[in-house]
Scaffold this motif. Structure first.
Motif, PDB file in Angstrom:
ATOM      1  N   GLY A   1      42.886  45.377 -33.355  1.00  0.00           N
ATOM      2  CA  GLY A   1      42.795  46.590 -34.165  1.00  0.00           C
ATOM      3  C   GLY A   1      43.940  47.495 -33.756  1.00  0.00           C
ATOM      4  O   GLY A   1      44.309  48.431 -34.456  1.00  0.00           O
ATOM      5  N   VAL A   2      44.480  47.165 -32.594  1.00  0.00           N
ATOM      6  CA  VAL A   2      45.600  47.923 -32.059  1.00  0.00           C
ATOM      7  C   VAL A   2      46.872  47.425 -32.758  1.00  0.00           C
ATOM      8  O   VAL A   2      47.152  46.246 -32.751  1.00  0.00           O
ATOM      9  CB  VAL A   2      45.684  47.668 -30.539  1.00  0.00           C
ATOM     10  CG1 VAL A   2      46.878  48.357 -29.936  1.00  0.00           C
ATOM     11  CG2 VAL A   2      44.399  48.124 -29.859  1.00  0.00           C
TER      12      VAL A   2
ATOM     13  N   ILE B   1      46.876  55.503 -29.308  1.00  0.00           N
ATOM     14  CA  ILE B   1      45.913  55.057 -30.300  1.00  0.00           C
ATOM     15  C   ILE B   1      44.617  55.859 -30.187  1.00  0.00           C
ATOM     16  O   ILE B   1      44.180  56.199 -29.105  1.00  0.00           O
ATOM     17  CB  ILE B   1      45.676  53.545 -30.117  1.00  0.00           C
ATOM     18  CG1 ILE B   1      46.979  52.828 -30.481  1.00  0.00           C
ATOM     19  CG2 ILE B   1      44.539  53.057 -30.978  1.00  0.00           C
ATOM     20  CD1 ILE B   1      47.121  51.496 -29.868  1.00  0.00           C
ATOM     21  N   ASP B   2      44.037  56.157 -31.356  1.00  0.00           N
ATOM     22  CA  ASP B   2      42.859  57.029 -31.328  1.00  0.00           C
ATOM     23  C   ASP B   2      41.658  56.309 -30.712  1.00  0.00           C
ATOM     24  O   ASP B   2      41.609  55.084 -30.622  1.00  0.00           O
ATOM     25  CB  ASP B   2      42.550  57.548 -32.732  1.00  0.00           C
ATOM     26  CG  ASP B   2      42.043  56.442 -33.627  1.00  0.00           C
ATOM     27  OD1 ASP B   2      40.822  56.207 -33.638  1.00  0.00           O
ATOM     28  OD2 ASP B   2      42.875  55.778 -34.273  1.00  0.00           O
TER      29      ASP B   2
ATOM     30  N   THR C   1      39.637  53.513 -32.696  1.00  0.00           N
ATOM     31  CA  THR C   1      40.342  52.228 -32.746  1.00  0.00           C
ATOM     32  C   THR C   1      40.246  51.509 -31.406  1.00  0.00           C
ATOM     33  O   THR C   1      40.038  50.297 -31.345  1.00  0.00           O
ATOM     34  CB  THR C   1      41.829  52.439 -33.122  1.00  0.00           C
ATOM     35  OG1 THR C   1      41.881  53.296 -34.265  1.00  0.00           O
ATOM     36  CG2 THR C   1      42.514  51.130 -33.446  1.00  0.00           C
TER      37      THR C   1
ATOM     38  N   ARG D   1      36.775  50.064 -31.063  1.00  0.00           N
ATOM     39  CA  ARG D   1      36.604  48.917 -31.939  1.00  0.00           C
ATOM     40  C   ARG D   1      37.311  47.705 -31.325  1.00  0.00           C
ATOM     41  O   ARG D   1      36.791  46.595 -31.350  1.00  0.00           O
ATOM     42  CB  ARG D   1      37.187  49.236 -33.316  1.00  0.00           C
ATOM     43  CG  ARG D   1      36.381  48.609 -34.430  1.00  0.00           C
ATOM     44  CD  ARG D   1      36.907  49.022 -35.782  1.00  0.00           C
ATOM     45  NE  ARG D   1      36.521  50.363 -36.161  1.00  0.00           N
ATOM     46  CZ  ARG D   1      37.243  51.151 -36.952  1.00  0.00           C
ATOM     47  NH1 ARG D   1      38.411  50.751 -37.404  1.00  0.00           N
ATOM     48  NH2 ARG D   1      36.809  52.349 -37.285  1.00  0.00           N
ATOM     49  N   ALA D   2      38.485  47.943 -30.755  1.00  0.00           N
ATOM     50  CA  ALA D   2      39.240  46.858 -30.127  1.00  0.00           C
ATOM     51  C   ALA D   2      38.469  46.279 -28.949  1.00  0.00           C
ATOM     52  O   ALA D   2      38.462  45.072 -28.714  1.00  0.00           O
ATOM     53  CB  ALA D   2      40.605  47.358 -29.683  1.00  0.00           C
TER      54      ALA D   2
END
Ligand code: ZN
Length: 198
Positions: free
Chosen positions: A173-174, A183-184, A187, A190-191
């Protein structure tokens, strides 16, 4: 280039050695410093010296810390059997900000890059393998998705596989080439949740 005083030239030269600071920015910073109150300049200078001389590597995870063992490694509530491998302390901070990761970390301080001549011995990899002799359930590889980050991830997974310890890689997702620190949090989480076993 003796347009200014020798002292200012020297300051500009020193500042332009910092990453991301070109000659122009260095000049701007130097002249800004000239206009700062003396007290602020002293604070700036002393905070640089203090940080550099007092900050050390945590003897367990190798992140930068003021103590022998960092607060994360000292925390008994963290899951010490789950180790997330990151490239630097800024990436660790990015995951810490999510507040959702409960394991501990291992900071490599770099990534393998044949092009830059950075090999496995130049990062904290031996130290990671040493830690794995303890009680560890899973190693989560969270190096950046750059070429160097992927090379490092593959190298580490090959090293760990024979030990029987579970190795996983954070999901992509990154964005490719993305530095974790930019990165927020959503994200990043999720990663982490979508990580796959290697
Ligand atoms: Zn630590």
């Amino acid at each position: 280039m003796e347009y200014y005083s020798g002292h200012i030239n020297h300051l500009i030269e020193q500042l332009s050695r910092l990453p991301g600071i070109g000659a122009k920015s260095a000049g701007r910073l130097a002249f800004h410093i000239m206009n700062m109150p003396m007290e602020q300049v002293e604070q700036l200078a002393s905070s640089i010296t203090k940080a550099r001389s007092n900050v050390c590597y945590c003897k367990e995870c190798f992140t930068l810390t003021d103590d022998e063992v960092c607060p994360i490694c000292r925390n008994p509530k963290r899951n010490h059997k789950e180790i997330m491998v990151v490239e630097n302390s800024r990436d660790l901070a990015a995951y810490e900000k999510t507040g959702k990761y409960e394991g501990v970390y291992h900071v490599l301080h770099g990534a393998i890059s044949p092009m830059l001549g950075i090999g496995p011995n130049d990062i904290k990899l031996k130290e990671l393998m040493h830690r794995l002799q303890g009680d560890v359930d899973e190693v989560i590889i969270a190096t950046n998705s750059s070429l160097e980050g992927e090379t490092t991830a593959m190298y580490i997974s090959k090293l760990i596989k024979p030990t029987g310890i579970k190795v996983s890689r954070i999901a992509s997702g990154v964005p490719v080439g993305g530095d974790l620190e930019y990165i927020d949090e959503v994200t990043l989480l999720r990663a982490l949740e979508g990580r796959t076993e290697l």
